[in-house]
Design a protein around this motif. Structure first.
Motif, PDB file in Angstrom:
ATOM      1  N   PRO A  13       0.827  -1.201   0.000  1.00  0.00           N
ATOM      2  CA  PRO A  13       0.000   0.000   0.000  1.00  0.00           C
ATOM      3  C   PRO A  13       0.867   1.258   0.000  1.00  0.00           C
ATOM      4  O   PRO A  13       2.011   1.250   0.459  1.00  0.00           O
ATOM      5  CB  PRO A  13      -0.818  -0.101   1.283  1.00  0.00           C
ATOM      6  N   LEU A  14       0.310   2.354  -0.532  1.00  0.00           N
ATOM      7  CA  LEU A  14       1.032   3.615  -0.581  1.00  0.00           C
ATOM      8  C   LEU A  14       1.243   4.151   0.825  1.00  0.00           C
ATOM      9  O   LEU A  14       0.402   3.974   1.706  1.00  0.00           O
ATOM     10  CB  LEU A  14       0.226   4.655  -1.373  1.00  0.00           C
ATOM     11  N   SER A  15       2.367   4.826   0.995  1.00  0.00           N
ATOM     12  CA  SER A  15       2.573   5.479   2.291  1.00  0.00           C
ATOM     13  C   SER A  15       1.588   6.637   2.400  1.00  0.00           C
ATOM     14  O   SER A  15       1.039   7.109   1.408  1.00  0.00           O
ATOM     15  CB  SER A  15       4.005   5.997   2.399  1.00  0.00           C
ATOM     16  N   ALA A  16       1.361   7.125   3.594  1.00  0.00           N
ATOM     17  CA  ALA A  16       0.399   8.213   3.811  1.00  0.00           C
ATOM     18  C   ALA A  16       0.828   9.470   3.060  1.00  0.00           C
ATOM     19  O   ALA A  16       0.012  10.167   2.462  1.00  0.00           O
ATOM     20  CB  ALA A  16       0.262   8.488   5.299  1.00  0.00           C
ATOM     21  N   ALA A  17       2.115   9.796   3.059  1.00  0.00           N
ATOM     22  CA  ALA A  17       2.601  10.998   2.377  1.00  0.00           C
ATOM     23  C   ALA A  17       2.403  10.872   0.866  1.00  0.00           C
ATOM     24  O   ALA A  17       1.971  11.815   0.196  1.00  0.00           O
ATOM     25  CB  ALA A  17       4.065  11.233   2.704  1.00  0.00           C
ATOM     26  N   ARG A  18       2.726   9.703   0.325  1.00  0.00           N
ATOM     27  CA  ARG A  18       2.570   9.511  -1.113  1.00  0.00           C
ATOM     28  C   ARG A  18       1.091   9.526  -1.509  1.00  0.00           C
ATOM     29  O   ARG A  18       0.718  10.073  -2.542  1.00  0.00           O
ATOM     30  CB  ARG A  18       3.214   8.201  -1.530  1.00  0.00           C
ATOM     31  N   ALA A  19       0.225   8.952  -0.699  1.00  0.00           N
ATOM     32  CA  ALA A  19      -1.211   8.958  -0.989  1.00  0.00           C
ATOM     33  C   ALA A  19      -1.747  10.381  -0.988  1.00  0.00           C
ATOM     34  O   ALA A  19      -2.581  10.742  -1.822  1.00  0.00           O
ATOM     35  CB  ALA A  19      -1.949   8.107   0.035  1.00  0.00           C
ATOM     36  N   THR A  20      -1.247  11.237  -0.081  1.00  0.00           N
ATOM     37  CA  THR A  20      -1.683  12.632  -0.030  1.00  0.00           C
ATOM     38  C   THR A  20      -1.235  13.378  -1.284  1.00  0.00           C
ATOM     39  O   THR A  20      -2.004  14.127  -1.867  1.00  0.00           O
ATOM     40  CB  THR A  20      -1.125  13.330   1.233  1.00  0.00           C
ATOM     41  N   ARG A  21       0.014  13.161  -1.694  1.00  0.00           N
ATOM     42  CA  ARG A  21       0.512  13.821  -2.917  1.00  0.00           C
ATOM     43  C   ARG A  21      -0.309  13.397  -4.127  1.00  0.00           C
ATOM     44  O   ARG A  21      -0.676  14.200  -4.965  1.00  0.00           O
ATOM     45  CB  ARG A  21       1.982  13.464  -3.149  1.00  0.00           C
ATOM     46  N   THR A  22      -0.618  12.133  -4.214  1.00  0.00           N
ATOM     47  CA  THR A  22      -1.406  11.614  -5.331  1.00  0.00           C
ATOM     48  C   THR A  22      -2.802  12.222  -5.327  1.00  0.00           C
ATOM     49  O   THR A  22      -3.321  12.614  -6.364  1.00  0.00           O
ATOM     50  CB  THR A  22      -1.491  10.080  -5.265  1.00  0.00           C
ATOM     51  N   ALA A  23      -3.410  12.345  -4.153  1.00  0.00           N
ATOM     52  CA  ALA A  23      -4.761  12.903  -4.051  1.00  0.00           C
ATOM     53  C   ALA A  23      -4.768  14.375  -4.436  1.00  0.00           C
ATOM     54  O   ALA A  23      -5.718  14.864  -5.044  1.00  0.00           O
ATOM     55  CB  ALA A  23      -5.291  12.726  -2.637  1.00  0.00           C
ATOM     56  N   ARG A  24      -3.697  15.114  -4.082  1.00  0.00           N
ATOM     57  CA  ARG A  24      -3.641  16.539  -4.434  1.00  0.00           C
ATOM     58  C   ARG A  24      -3.543  16.753  -5.934  1.00  0.00           C
ATOM     59  O   ARG A  24      -4.012  17.732  -6.453  1.00  0.00           O
ATOM     60  CB  ARG A  24      -2.435  17.190  -3.751  1.00  0.00           C
ATOM     61  N   ARG A  25      -2.876  15.826  -6.622  1.00  0.00           N
ATOM     62  CA  ARG A  25      -2.708  15.960  -8.062  1.00  0.00           C
ATOM     63  C   ARG A  25      -3.948  15.549  -8.850  1.00  0.00           C
ATOM     64  O   ARG A  25      -4.071  15.868 -10.016  1.00  0.00           O
ATOM     65  CB  ARG A  25      -1.543  15.111  -8.532  1.00  0.00           C
ATOM     66  N   ALA A  26      -4.839  14.847  -8.228  1.00  0.00           N
ATOM     67  CA  ALA A  26      -6.031  14.364  -8.935  1.00  0.00           C
ATOM     68  C   ALA A  26      -6.869  15.552  -9.395  1.00  0.00           C
ATOM     69  O   ALA A  26      -7.065  16.517  -8.665  1.00  0.00           O
ATOM     70  CB  ALA A  26      -6.855  13.458  -8.029  1.00  0.00           C
ATOM     71  N   LYS A  27      -7.354  15.482 -10.620  1.00  0.00           N
ATOM     72  CA  LYS A  27      -8.167  16.561 -11.179  1.00  0.00           C
ATOM     73  C   LYS A  27      -9.589  16.470 -10.637  1.00  0.00           C
ATOM     74  O   LYS A  27     -10.129  15.370 -10.487  1.00  0.00           O
ATOM     75  CB  LYS A  27      -8.218  16.460 -12.699  1.00  0.00           C
ATOM     76  N   PRO A  28     -10.203  17.621 -10.370  1.00  0.00           N
ATOM     77  CA  PRO A  28     -11.599  17.589  -9.937  1.00  0.00           C
ATOM     78  C   PRO A  28     -12.486  17.179 -11.115  1.00  0.00           C
ATOM     79  O   PRO A  28     -12.111  17.352 -12.280  1.00  0.00           O
ATOM     80  CB  PRO A  28     -11.884  19.028  -9.509  1.00  0.00           C
ATOM     81  N   PRO A  29     -13.653  16.647 -10.852  1.00  0.00           N
ATOM     82  CA  PRO A  29     -14.537  16.253 -11.954  1.00  0.00           C
ATOM     83  C   PRO A  29     -14.979  17.489 -12.719  1.00  0.00           C
ATOM     84  O   PRO A  29     -15.050  18.587 -12.163  1.00  0.00           O
ATOM     85  CB  PRO A  29     -15.714  15.575 -11.253  1.00  0.00           C
ATOM     86  N   PRO A  30     -15.264  17.348 -14.019  1.00  0.00           N
ATOM     87  CA  PRO A  30     -15.709  18.501 -14.805  1.00  0.00           C
ATOM     88  C   PRO A  30     -17.046  19.023 -14.287  1.00  0.00           C
ATOM     89  O   PRO A  30     -17.835  18.259 -13.710  1.00  0.00           O
ATOM     90  CB  PRO A  30     -15.849  17.947 -16.220  1.00  0.00           C
ATOM     91  N   PRO A  31     -17.319  20.309 -14.461  1.00  0.00           N
ATOM     92  CA  PRO A  31     -18.595  20.855 -13.979  1.00  0.00           C
ATOM     93  C   PRO A  31     -19.768  20.249 -14.739  1.00  0.00           C
ATOM     94  O   PRO A  31     -19.645  19.863 -15.908  1.00  0.00           O
ATOM     95  CB  PRO A  31     -18.477  22.353 -14.255  1.00  0.00           C
TER      96      PRO A  31
END
Length: 95
Positions: A13-31
């Protein structure tokens, strides 16, 4: 000699820090489109069931379904006029 991975790392499993970085980079859904949000739709003027902001390719497809002669040589404005005329003719024939 090729490098080997330490045992037990594949599929870990991803480390907590890496999971946070990945989540921040995720694009929000289109409007959502206006109709879905409950807002009035904005678009081109609709004259006699013809969307004036439609592309020429779309209008050409509509003209093909209506079997309008000379459609391949028409401009966008001419296609709009021909589609309106065909719509009026079909409406008149249906009455």
């Amino acid at each position: 000699m090729p490098r080997r991975r330490p045992p037990g790392r594949a599929g870990a499993p991803l480390s907590a820090a890496r999971a946070t970085r990945t989540a921040r980079r995720a694009k929000p859904p289109p409007p959502l489109p206006p109709a879905t949000r409950g807002e009035p739709q904005q678009g081109g003027r609709s004259g006699e069931d013809v969307d004036e902001s439609a592309s020429k390719e779309h209008l050409y497809g509509v003209a093909r379904r209506l079997d309008i002669d000379g459609r391949s040589r028409m401009s966008k404005a001419e296609l709009l006029d021909a589609i309106r005329k065909a719509n009026r003719s079909e409406t008149r024939a249906a009455r």
